[in-house]
Scaffold this active site. Structure first.
Site, short mmCIF file in Angstrom:
data_model
loop_
_atom_site.label_atom_id
_atom_site.label_comp_id
_atom_site.label_asym_id
_atom_site.label_seq_id
_atom_site.Cartn_x
_atom_site.Cartn_y
_atom_site.Cartn_z
N SER A 24 -6.25 -1.38 6.28
CA SER A 24 -5.77 -2.54 5.54
C SER A 24 -6.06 -3.92 6.20
CB SER A 24 -4.21 -2.50 5.11
OG SER A 24 -4.03 -1.43 4.38
N ARG A 28 -8.68 -6.98 5.56
CA ARG A 28 -8.24 -8.62 5.43
C ARG A 28 -8.82 -9.41 6.46
NH1 ARG A 28 -4.92 -5.11 3.49
NH2 ARG A 28 -3.35 -5.89 1.76
N GLY A 95 -10.44 0.25 -3.62
CA GLY A 95 -9.64 -0.30 -4.56
C GLY A 95 -9.28 -1.72 -3.90
N SER A 166 2.37 -3.76 -5.42
CA SER A 166 1.14 -3.86 -4.80
C SER A 166 0.63 -4.77 -3.76
CB SER A 166 0.03 -3.47 -5.99
OG SER A 166 -1.24 -3.65 -5.69
N GLN A 168 -2.20 -4.92 -2.89
CA GLN A 168 -3.67 -5.56 -3.16
C GLN A 168 -3.51 -6.64 -4.33
OE1 GLN A 168 -5.55 -1.88 -4.53
NE2 GLN A 168 -5.68 -0.93 -2.31
N ASP A 316 0.84 5.68 0.82
CA ASP A 316 -0.31 6.60 1.80
C ASP A 316 0.00 7.54 2.36
OD1 ASP A 316 -1.87 4.73 0.45
OD2 ASP A 316 -2.30 3.36 2.19
N LYS A 343 -4.28 6.51 -7.73
CA LYS A 343 -4.84 6.27 -6.35
C LYS A 343 -6.23 6.94 -6.50
CE LYS A 343 -1.72 4.06 -4.21
NZ LYS A 343 -1.91 2.67 -3.90
N ARG A 347 -2.80 11.85 -7.22
CA ARG A 347 -2.26 12.61 -5.96
C ARG A 347 -1.25 13.62 -6.05
NH1 ARG A 347 -3.57 7.60 -1.41
NH2 ARG A 347 -5.75 8.30 -1.31
N ARG A 389 -7.35 11.32 1.69
CA ARG A 389 -6.20 11.43 1.90
C ARG A 389 -5.77 13.00 1.52
NH1 ARG A 389 -4.74 6.77 4.38
NH2 ARG A 389 -5.18 5.12 3.27
C1 S3P Z 1 -3.29 -1.13 0.58
C2 S3P Z 1 -2.28 -1.07 -0.51
C3 S3P Z 1 -1.97 0.01 -0.97
C4 S3P Z 1 -2.52 1.25 -0.43
C5 S3P Z 1 -3.70 1.15 -0.15
C6 S3P Z 1 -4.15 -0.12 0.83
C7 S3P Z 1 -3.83 -2.58 1.13
O1 S3P Z 1 -2.55 -0.06 -2.43
O2 S3P Z 1 -2.11 2.36 -1.14
O3 S3P Z 1 -4.34 2.50 0.58
O4 S3P Z 1 -4.46 -2.42 2.04
O5 S3P Z 1 -3.29 -3.51 0.54
P1 S3P Z 1 -1.62 -0.83 -3.66
O6 S3P Z 1 -1.63 -2.20 -3.25
O7 S3P Z 1 -2.34 -0.50 -4.77
O8 S3P Z 1 -0.34 -0.07 -3.51
#
Ligand code: S3P
Length: 430
Positions: A24, A28, A95, A166, A168, A316, A343, A347, A389
Site C-alpha cells: 500500500s 502511494r 485494484g 475503501s 482506494q 487483507d 477482491k 475470498r 492471498r
Molecule cells: C488497499 C486497500 C484495500 C485493500 C487492498 C489495498 C490500499 O482495498 O484490500 O489490498 O492500498 O488502499 P479497498 O480500498 O478496496 O478496501
C-alpha cells in the site's frame, strides 16, 4: 502458466526475517513521486507485481523510473502534469493502481483508458465513477468494470461520504482533490488505512483530518522525498499466523510497518493467546515502524470474533485468519466482511471451498465465515483462484495439516510477495 507448489507439514516456525516493503505504501510513494516535482528515492520498495504495475503506468504517463539492484527505486516526477497517453494503461491485477490512478488522472486534460487482467476486469469500479463524476469528470465503464475510460479536465471540489469502507476510493478522491481548487472532503464511517494522508503530507501537501473525515485543499504541488518503505504487515500476517500455530515457535520480524490502521492483526493474535512483543518502535515519514516478535501459547490458540470496523481494518488478513481457524480451540467467526467477495477473487467462497477440501467443517455467509475450532486438516489440492492471498493463506494452513498440500496457481504470490515460499522455507522447521 499456472504453477503448483507442494507444502509439507512443519514442526515449528523459528527465525528472524525482514520483509519487502509495504504494498500500500509503495503504491502511494510511487504514484506521488511520479506526479511530484524532482527525483524521489525509496529503499525497500515493494517487490510485488502490483506496485510494478503502478510504476509502469506512471512511466507511460511521463515519469522516469530507475530500479537499483538492492531494491531501491528512484522516480523522477512529471511536476503535476502527465504526458498524454493514447495507449491503454495496464493496471495488471492491481485494484489499487486502477482506482488511485483514476483520481490522479481525472483532473488532467485528455482521455485515458485503463485496463486490467481478467480478475481486475471483474472488480467494481462504480465506486470511483460516482465521486469523480460528482467532481465533473466523465468515466465510461464496461458494465461497471474495467476497461474504463476517463475524460479528464478541471474539476470542482466535493464533500463525499463513502458508502463502502475503501482506502482506494478515499485515495482516488484525495488525488483528484489535490489538483482541484477548493476543499475536497472525504467522510468515512470506518477509518480505513491512512497511508495516503500520511504520504501526501510527506510529499508536502496540506491535509486535514477529523475523527471521520479527511480534507485536502487544492491545487497543491508535491515535492520529491527520500524514504525507506517499512516491511509489509499484510505479508507478515502469513508468517505471524504460522508462528502462532506452533507451541515453541519464535519469530522476529524487523522493520515492519505498524501503522495503527493496519496493525489490528497483532491485537487479534494477542486475543487468540499468542505472545506478541513490539520493540524498537519509531516513526519514519509519519509511518510507525518496529520489530515484532511472536511466540505461540503452549495451550494452543483460543477463539476470535471479527466484525464491524475490525473486519474492514483486517480485510487483507481475513483469509489467513480463517485458514488457521480449525487449529484454534474455539474457532474463528467473521462477519461484516462482504468486501471479501469482490477482491482479487471471491475470498469467502474460496476460503470455504479450500477449507472443505482439507476436510474442515465451515459455514459460509454472505458477509463472512464461521470456522469451528478443534479440527484436524489433511493435505489437499488447493484452488488459489489465481489469488495471491488465498495461495499464501492455505500454505500456512498446510503447515499444520496431515500430509502434503498442493497449492495450484502458486505463481500468484508474486502479486504482492514474490519471496513468500523462499522465506517460508527459511523459518519452517521440517
Ligand atoms: C488497499 C486497500 C484495500 C485493500 C487492498 C489495498 C490500499 O482495498 O484490500 O489490498 O492500498 O488502499 P479497498 O480500498 O478496496 O478496501
Amino acid at each position: 502458466m499456472t504453477e503448483e507448489r507442494i507444502i509439507r507439514p512443519s514442526k515449528n516456525i523459528l527465525g528472524s526475517l525482514r520483509l519487502p516493503g509495504d504494498k500500500s505504501i509503495s503504491h502511494r510513494y510511487g504514484m506521488l513521486a511520479a506526479f511530484a516535482e524532482g527525483t524521489s528515492r525509496f529503499t525497500n520498495f515493494s517487490t510485488g507485481a502490483d506496485c510494478a504495475s503502478t510504476l509502469s503506468c506512471m512511466e507511460a504517463l511521463g515519469a522516469q523510473v530507475r530500479r537499483v539492484d538492492d531494491g531501491t527505486v528512484e522516480v523522477t516526477g512529471v511536476g503535476g502534469r502527465v504526458t498524454p497517453c493514447d495507449a491503454p494503461l495496464d493496471c495488471g491485477n492491481s485494484g489499487s493502481t486502477m482506482r488511485m490512478i483514476s483520481g490522479l488522472l481525472a483532473p488532467q486534460e485528455g482521455r485515458f483508458t485503463l485496463v486490467g487482467d481478467e480478475s481486475l476486469s471483474r472488480r467494481p469500479m462504480e465506486r470511483i465513477r460516482k465521486p469523480l463524476e460528482m467532481m465533473g469528470a466523465r468515466l465510461v465503464l464496461t458494465e461497471g468494470h474495467a476497461p474504463l475510460t476517463i475524460v479528464g479536465g478541471a474539476l470542482k471540489a466535493i464533500d463525499y461520504t463513502t458508502p463502502v469502507p475503501s482506502a482506494q476510493v478515499k485515495t482516488c478522491i484525495l488525488l483528484a482533490g489535490l489538483q482541484t481548487t477548493g476543499t475536497t472532503t472525504v467522510r468515512e464511517a470506518v477509518r480505513t488505512r491512512d497511508h495516503s494522508e500520511l504520504a501526501l503530507r510527506a510529499f508536502g501537501a496540506k491535509v486535514e483530518r477529523t475523527a471521520d473525515s479527511v480534507s485536502i485543499y487544492g491545487p497543491q504541488a508535491l515535492h520529491a522525498i527520500e524514504a525507506a518503505v517499512p516491511g509489509d504487515i499484510s505479508s507478515a500476517a502469513f508468517f505471524l499466523c504460522a508462528a502462532a500455530l506452533f507451541p515453541g515457535s519464535n519469530l522476529v520480524l524487523g522493520e515492519l510497518g505498524l501503522n495503527p490502521t493496519r496493525a489490528a492483526l497483532l491485537d487479534v493474535l494477542t486475543a487468540l493467546g499468542a505472545r506478541v512483543t513490539v520493540l524498537n518502535l519509531e516513526e519514519k515519514n509519519a509511518e510507525l515502524v518496529g520489530t515484532v516478535q511472536v511466540t505461540a501459547p503452549a495451550e494452543g490458540l483460543g477463539t476470535a470474533e471479527i466484525s464491524g470496523a475490525l473486519a474492514a481494518q483486517l480485510i487483507d488478513e481475513l483469509p489467513v485468519l480463517a485458514a488457521i481457524g480449525p487449529f484454534t480451540s474455539g474457532g474463528i467467526r467473521i462477519r461484516d466482511a462482504k468486501e471479501l467477495r469482490v477482491k482479487e477473487s471471491d475470498r469467502i467462497a474460496l476460503v470455504a471451498k479450500n477449507l472443505r477440501a482439507m476436510g474442515a467443517e465451515v459455514s459460509e455467509f454472505e458477509d463472512g465465515l464461521d470456522v469451528p475450532g478443534g479440527q484436524v486438516l489433511h493435505g489437499a489440492t488447493i484452488d488459489s483462484g489465481g489469488d495471491h492471498r488465498i495461495a499464501m493463506a492455505f500454505s500456512v494452513a498446510a503447515l499444520r495439516a496431515e500430509g502434503e498440500t498442493v497449492i495450484q496457481g502458486a505463481e500468484s504470490v508474486a502479486i504482492s510477495f514474490p519471496e513468500f515460499f523462499d522465506l517460508l522455507d527459511l523459518v519452517a522447521e521440517r
